[in-house]
Design a protein around this motif. Structure first.
Motif, PDB file in Angstrom:
ATOM      1  N   PRO A 126      50.597  48.664  49.865  1.00 13.94           N
ATOM      2  CA  PRO A 126      49.773  47.586  50.779  1.00 13.94           C
ATOM      3  C   PRO A 126      48.421  47.246  50.106  1.00 13.94           C
ATOM      4  N   ALA A 127      48.088  46.393  50.346  1.00 13.09           N
ATOM      5  CA  ALA A 127      46.799  46.023  49.885  1.00 13.09           C
ATOM      6  C   ALA A 127      45.541  46.646  50.810  1.00 13.09           C
ATOM      7  N   SER A 128      44.374  46.896  49.999  1.00  5.55           N
ATOM      8  CA  SER A 128      43.267  47.323  50.835  1.00  5.55           C
ATOM      9  C   SER A 128      42.750  46.287  51.997  1.00  5.55           C
ATOM     10  N   PRO A 129      42.353  46.938  52.971  1.00  4.55           N
ATOM     11  CA  PRO A 129      41.813  46.205  54.252  1.00  4.55           C
ATOM     12  C   PRO A 129      40.897  45.376  53.776  1.00  4.55           C
ATOM     13  N   GLU A 130      39.892  45.647  52.859  1.00  4.70           N
ATOM     14  CA  GLU A 130      38.608  44.878  52.181  1.00  4.70           C
ATOM     15  C   GLU A 130      39.230  43.604  51.560  1.00  4.70           C
ATOM     16  N   GLU A 169      40.821  41.282  54.305  1.00  5.66           N
ATOM     17  CA  GLU A 169      39.976  40.467  55.191  1.00  5.66           C
ATOM     18  C   GLU A 169      39.010  39.367  54.118  1.00  5.66           C
ATOM     19  N   TYR A 170      38.676  39.763  53.026  1.00  5.62           N
ATOM     20  CA  TYR A 170      37.735  38.967  52.428  1.00  5.62           C
ATOM     21  C   TYR A 170      38.307  38.265  50.983  1.00  5.62           C
ATOM     22  N   ARG A 171      39.788  38.685  50.666  1.00  4.44           N
ATOM     23  CA  ARG A 171      40.130  38.055  49.370  1.00  4.44           C
ATOM     24  C   ARG A 171      41.848  37.749  49.674  1.00  4.44           C
TER      25      ARG A 171
END
Length: 229
Positions: free
Chosen positions: A104-108, A111-113
């Protein structure tokens, strides 16, 4: 095969050390084998023509140049082994890509990328047919290139000269790249749409690039390999 007289850590010469030129070429070969798959995502237009080709051909032509150089300097048996061992970086990179895409991708990043993540997944995600077509075309075309390049030794004008070397490289590369296009396009896309125009365009573009780029590069790489040892 020539041997390098590199000194082993113990201080004794290593009679079986890999020649420096072969070592450098093998590193380049492994990198290009992996990079070709990523570059193939972009279609580029050849200058002064209406021909388009997937950009992975530039890395793949370097594979052709390296395998031909190794066949010339270190023997065709060594070149064939390199082609087979080229599956190792391909396999490892495929496993790592699958692993990274599964994590899984990071939450950041979500959200931003999010757009960067989508582009990343688009480039790295390939259908099973394309993933199978690439290695199949790679194996057949590069083994054919080494075989043709070696078989033409002594059968071209100017053999033993740079001109003769370049002629052999051009013929072997052009024929092997035509076969590469037929195998890849057929395995990857046959049945999904009419592949005739794509196939003809890819064959012409790859043959043109093989005739223009490969001969001088082989001459250059052979000179560098012999200088390295």
């Amino acid at each position: 095969m020539d041997t390098d007289t590199t000194t082993a850590p113990s201080g004794t010469p290593s009679a079986h050390a890999m020649p420096r030129g072969l070592f450098v070429l093998s590193l380049l070969y492994g990198g290009m084998a992996v990079l070709a798959g990523f570059l193939a995502f972009k279609q580029v237009q050849l200058p002064f023509t209406n021909l388009a080709v997937e950009a992975g051909i530039f890395a793949f032509l370097i594979l052709v140049v390296v395998s031909s150089t190794i066949a010339q300097v270190y023997g065709d048996a060594t070149a064939r082994r390199l082609v087979w061992w080229g599956f190792l970086p391909l396999a490892v990179s495929a496993v790592l890509i699958f692993l990274v895409l599964s994590l899984p991708a990071s939450p950041e990043m979500l959200e931003y990328r999010a757009s960067d993540l989508a582009a990343f997944e688009t480039v790295l995600s390939q259908t099973p047919r394309i993933m199978a077509a690439g290695p199949a075309a790679y194996l057949v075309s590069l083994l054919l290139n080494v075989w043709l390049f070696s078989r033409l030794r002594g059968k071209t004008s100017g053999e033993g000269t740079t001109t003769g070397l370049m002629i052999r490289g051009a013929i072997a590369s052009a024929l092997s790249q035509a076969i590469d296009s037929v195998i890849f396009v057929t395995l990857a896309f046959y049945g999904e749409f009419d592949i005739t125009n794509l196939l003809i365009g890819q064959v012409i573009a790859k043959v043109v690039l093989s005739l223009v780029l490969v001969p001088p590069l082989i001459a250059l790489f052979v000179r560098i390999a012999r200088r390295l040892g």
